[in-house]
Every structure is written in C-alpha cells, then in structure tokens.
Motif scaffolding. Structure first.
Motif, PDB file in Angstrom:
ATOM      1  N   ASN A 137       0.842  -1.193   0.000  1.00  0.00           N
ATOM      2  CA  ASN A 137       0.000   0.000   0.000  1.00  0.00           C
ATOM      3  C   ASN A 137       0.872   1.237   0.000  1.00  0.00           C
ATOM      4  N   SER A 138       0.276   2.371   0.240  1.00  0.00           N
ATOM      5  CA  SER A 138       0.984   3.637   0.093  1.00  0.00           C
ATOM      6  C   SER A 138       2.019   3.876   1.189  1.00  0.00           C
ATOM      7  N   ARG A 139       1.943   3.120   2.279  1.00  0.00           N
ATOM      8  CA  ARG A 139       2.895   3.353   3.367  1.00  0.00           C
ATOM      9  C   ARG A 139       4.168   2.571   3.108  1.00  0.00           C
ATOM     10  N   ALA A 140       4.871   2.898   2.045  1.00  0.00           N
ATOM     11  CA  ALA A 140       6.045   2.148   1.629  1.00  0.00           C
ATOM     12  C   ALA A 140       7.231   2.441   2.545  1.00  0.00           C
ATOM     13  N   MET A 141       8.151   1.474   2.603  1.00  0.00           N
ATOM     14  CA  MET A 141       9.348   1.621   3.411  1.00  0.00           C
ATOM     15  C   MET A 141      10.370   2.482   2.679  1.00  0.00           C
ATOM     16  N   THR A 142      11.182   3.192   3.449  1.00  0.00           N
ATOM     17  CA  THR A 142      12.242   3.998   2.871  1.00  0.00           C
ATOM     18  C   THR A 142      13.376   3.091   2.414  1.00  0.00           C
ATOM     19  N   GLN A 143      14.289   3.680   1.672  1.00  0.00           N
ATOM     20  CA  GLN A 143      15.444   2.912   1.199  1.00  0.00           C
ATOM     21  C   GLN A 143      16.263   2.389   2.381  1.00  0.00           C
ATOM     22  N   ALA A 144      16.449   3.218   3.401  1.00  0.00           N
ATOM     23  CA  ALA A 144      17.218   2.788   4.579  1.00  0.00           C
ATOM     24  C   ALA A 144      16.516   1.648   5.302  1.00  0.00           C
ATOM     25  N   GLU A 145      15.203   1.728   5.407  1.00  0.00           N
ATOM     26  CA  GLU A 145      14.444   0.658   6.073  1.00  0.00           C
ATOM     27  C   GLU A 145      14.520  -0.639   5.270  1.00  0.00           C
ATOM     28  N   LEU A 146      14.446  -0.528   3.954  1.00  0.00           N
ATOM     29  CA  LEU A 146      14.554  -1.722   3.116  1.00  0.00           C
ATOM     30  C   LEU A 146      15.952  -2.333   3.202  1.00  0.00           C
ATOM     31  N   GLN A 147      16.972  -1.491   3.312  1.00  0.00           N
ATOM     32  CA  GLN A 147      18.331  -2.010   3.460  1.00  0.00           C
ATOM     33  C   GLN A 147      18.485  -2.763   4.776  1.00  0.00           C
ATOM     34  N   GLU A 148      17.883  -2.243   5.837  1.00  0.00           N
ATOM     35  CA  GLU A 148      17.930  -2.930   7.128  1.00  0.00           C
ATOM     36  C   GLU A 148      17.161  -4.248   7.050  1.00  0.00           C
ATOM     37  N   ALA A 149      16.001  -4.232   6.388  1.00  0.00           N
ATOM     38  CA  ALA A 149      15.216  -5.458   6.221  1.00  0.00           C
ATOM     39  C   ALA A 149      16.003  -6.489   5.411  1.00  0.00           C
ATOM     40  N   TYR A 150      16.676  -6.004   4.371  1.00  0.00           N
ATOM     41  CA  TYR A 150      17.485  -6.897   3.537  1.00  0.00           C
ATOM     42  C   TYR A 150      18.578  -7.554   4.376  1.00  0.00           C
ATOM     43  N   TYR A 151      19.271  -6.753   5.175  1.00  0.00           N
ATOM     44  CA  TYR A 151      20.330  -7.287   6.035  1.00  0.00           C
ATOM     45  C   TYR A 151      19.788  -8.354   6.987  1.00  0.00           C
ATOM     46  N   GLN A 152      18.678  -8.064   7.642  1.00  0.00           N
ATOM     47  CA  GLN A 152      18.114  -9.007   8.610  1.00  0.00           C
ATOM     48  C   GLN A 152      17.673 -10.305   7.928  1.00  0.00           C
ATOM     49  N   MET A 153      17.051 -10.173   6.766  1.00  0.00           N
ATOM     50  CA  MET A 153      16.567 -11.358   6.059  1.00  0.00           C
ATOM     51  C   MET A 153      17.722 -12.218   5.545  1.00  0.00           C
ATOM     52  N   VAL A 154      18.751 -11.577   5.013  1.00  0.00           N
ATOM     53  CA  VAL A 154      19.912 -12.330   4.531  1.00  0.00           C
ATOM     54  C   VAL A 154      20.622 -13.008   5.706  1.00  0.00           C
ATOM     55  N   LEU A 155      20.707 -12.312   6.846  1.00  0.00           N
ATOM     56  CA  LEU A 155      21.338 -12.904   8.017  1.00  0.00           C
ATOM     57  C   LEU A 155      20.608 -14.179   8.440  1.00  0.00           C
ATOM     58  N   ILE A 156      19.283 -14.119   8.493  1.00  0.00           N
ATOM     59  CA  ILE A 156      18.509 -15.297   8.888  1.00  0.00           C
ATOM     60  C   ILE A 156      18.722 -16.439   7.898  1.00  0.00           C
ATOM     61  N   ARG A 157      18.663 -16.117   6.603  1.00  0.00           N
ATOM     62  CA  ARG A 157      18.821 -17.190   5.608  1.00  0.00           C
ATOM     63  C   ARG A 157      20.194 -17.823   5.654  1.00  0.00           C
TER      64      ARG A 157
END
Length: 336
Positions: free
Chosen positions: A14-34
């Motif tokens: 929806n319109s409440r999209a994440m910022t680039q910095a937030e997506l980078q943090e999400a990417y880091y956390q997800m890659v770490l878990i995998r």
C-alpha cells in the motif's frame, strides 16, 4: 481498525512504503537469517547439531516485517521453527548457534537445543516443541503486560498445523474476554509436517478463525516484508490502544522440509522452484533496492558482512566447550 486500515492490510502493498534505509535494514536481517539457517543445515548434516532442527528458509519476511514494528519490552514466543525469531529479536548469532550445537556458550548453556532456548534480556520466551502450546503461554505474557499497566504487546507465532488445536481456541476466548494485547501471527507455510493445509483444515480462511470471539483477523502476503510490516503496524496500534487481540494469517512458504529429517516428497519440486524463482522475499527486496538506487556493490557489502557474522558464529559454536556435567542440576528448581 478503520475500513481504510482493513483495506491496507488485506491489500498487501500500500501507500505506506518503506524507505530505502528501512529496506536495506530489512534486507540485512533477512539475509542474516537465511545464511544462518543454511549454515545450521550444514552443521546438522555434519552431525554437529543433534535432536530436531526446523529451518526458517523462505519465511524471513514474516519475522523481519513484524519485528520492525516492535519495541523494547514487547514479548515474543513461538514454536519449534524459531531461529529466525531469535535473530530478529537481537539474540546473538554466536549464542544461538552455540545452543544448537549443545555448547556452554549457548543461550540455555547447551541444554535446550533448537527448540528450547530463551532470552529474558531480549524478551524472547522460547521456541516450544508441543504443537500449539506456546499460544496459551503467549496470552499469559499479554496478561502480564496488561496487569502491570504497560502498553507492551505479546507476539505469539504459530503455524497452520497448530491452528485447529484446542488450546488455540481456548486462548482466543481468554484473550478476547480480557482484551489482552496479543498479536496472533499464524504463519501459514501450507504444510504441517507432511500434510497440506487443504487436507487438514475445513476452514479455508484461517484469518477468520477468531471471529466467534470478535477478534479482528487479516490475510497478509508473507513473502512481502512491506506488506507484513504494514499489517504489523496496524495490529500493534490496535493492541497498544487497549482494544484487545488481533489475528494475522501470514501466507509464507518454507523451501526445506518440515525438519532436517523430512525429505518433503509430498510436494512437487516444481512448486518449490516456482516459489524460489518468482516469490522469494529476499529477491523482492533486492530488486526494489536496486530500483531505488542502491548499488550492487552496496548489496555485496551487506552479503559479505553477513557471511563473516555467520562464519564467526559457526566457528564459535564448534570451539565453545561442552557444558560441565554440573549443569544437569541447574535451572530445574526455583526456591521462593
């Protein structure tokens, strides 16, 4: 929740999209878990992890999206597929991996293994091996929050295989009766052990399972970290406002078998390949970051950092000593 909020959650992105910095943090956390889970699978294959081991590979967007809306003091409890929740909660990869290998440096001093490690410091109250049992404990954590007069929430994870357990419905009743600040996160990864949800549940809309008790429920794309975070934001606000529990059915997918001993012959290989190719949560974030201007070198730097952390955790786990035999007598009695 308002009709607009309902529409936001049900519609996924929806319109409440994440910022680039937030997506980078999400990417880091997800890659770490995998990468952590991939290494845990390797150690299990080498005989260095005993007992059961249920990997979270494919489901990373669920726990990362939820935790982005939590704060210090919020409680987390889950089932046996728990390593991802631990890492998202801030527990150290070293401590988690050492516990998996039964070493002294683990969170439960080598006595808990994959399914039974805790961290009071991080408000993580365990993975639990009994199917659905953690749901009742989760509303107990929510009751404690309400009793103490805080606005902290309890996040209780369980799978579609546990969704028809009797204690789950008993928990719904008590949570609704007392308006407990509990978010029920139903991780629907389609298969409970070796049986598809279609063969195990007469309900085809698990997000509606709380309706008899007036618990609002929402269906969320669990392969989209932004959709999960948006749903979590609404659910957390609902609970902090004292309006009672919320149920989120989060559609996700595990790439591996139920546990390391499961060859997963009950599903077609093409199904897994389709999910990996077209719905992978990490690839989705990676593509969004590249479209936003993040460079390949920046993403490679994150991957390199994660690889070093996981290698360090693996080395620590293999070199940490085994627990002293005296540990057999600790943590079994509390004197008051």
């Amino acid at each position: 929740m308002s009709e607009k909020q309902v529409s936001d959650v049900a519609g996924g992105r929806n319109s409440r999209a994440m910022t680039q910095a937030e997506l980078q943090e999400a990417y880091y956390q997800m890659v770490l878990i995998r990468r952590f889970e991939e290494r845990a699978g390797q150690l299990y294959g080498m005989g260095l992890i005993g007992g059961f081991c249920h990997l979270y590979i494919g489901q990373e967007a669920v726990v990362v999206g939820i935790h982005m809306e939590l704060r210090d003091g919020d409680k987390i409890i889950t089932s046996y597929r728990d390593h991802g929740q631990m890492l998202a909660a801030g527990m150290t990869p070293r401590g988690v991996m050492a516990e998996l290998t039964g070493r002294e440096g683990g969170y439960s001093h080598g006595k808990g293994g994959s399914m039974h490690m805790f961290s009071r410091e991080k408000n993580f109250y365990g993975g639990h091996g009994i199917v659905g049992a953690q749901v009742s404990l989760g509303i107990g954590l929510a009751f404690a929050n309400k009793y103490r007069g805080t606005d902290e929430v309890s996040v209780t994870y369980y799978g579609e295989g546990a969704s028809n357990q009797g204690q789950v419905y008993e928990s719904f009743n008590l949570a609704a009766l007392h308006k407990l600040p509990c978010i029920f996160v139903l991780e629907n990864n389609r298969y409970g052990m070796g049986t598809s949800v279609e063969r195990a549940s007469a309900s085809r809309e698990l997000w509606r399972n709380g309706e008899p008790w007036g618990i609002p429920g929402f269906h969320v794309d669990g392969m989209d970290v932004e959709a999960v975070r948006n749903a979590a934001r609404d659910a957390v606000a609902h609970c902090r406002a004292g309006k009672g529990p919320v149920l989120l059915e989060v559609d996700t997918y595990r790439y591996r078998g139920h546990s390391m001993s499961d060859p997963a012959k009950y599903r077609q290989r093409s199904e897994v390949e389709e999910m990996r190719k077209n719905h992978d949560p990490i690839d989705r974030v990676r593509k969004e970051l590249l479209a936003m201007g993040t460079t390949e070198d920046e993403l490679k730097a994150i991957d390199t950092k994660v690889k070093a952390i996981v290698t360090d955790a693996s080395d620590f786990a293999q070199t940490s000593p085994e627990p002293d035999p005296s540990e057999l007598w600790t943590d079994v009695l509390v004197e008051s």
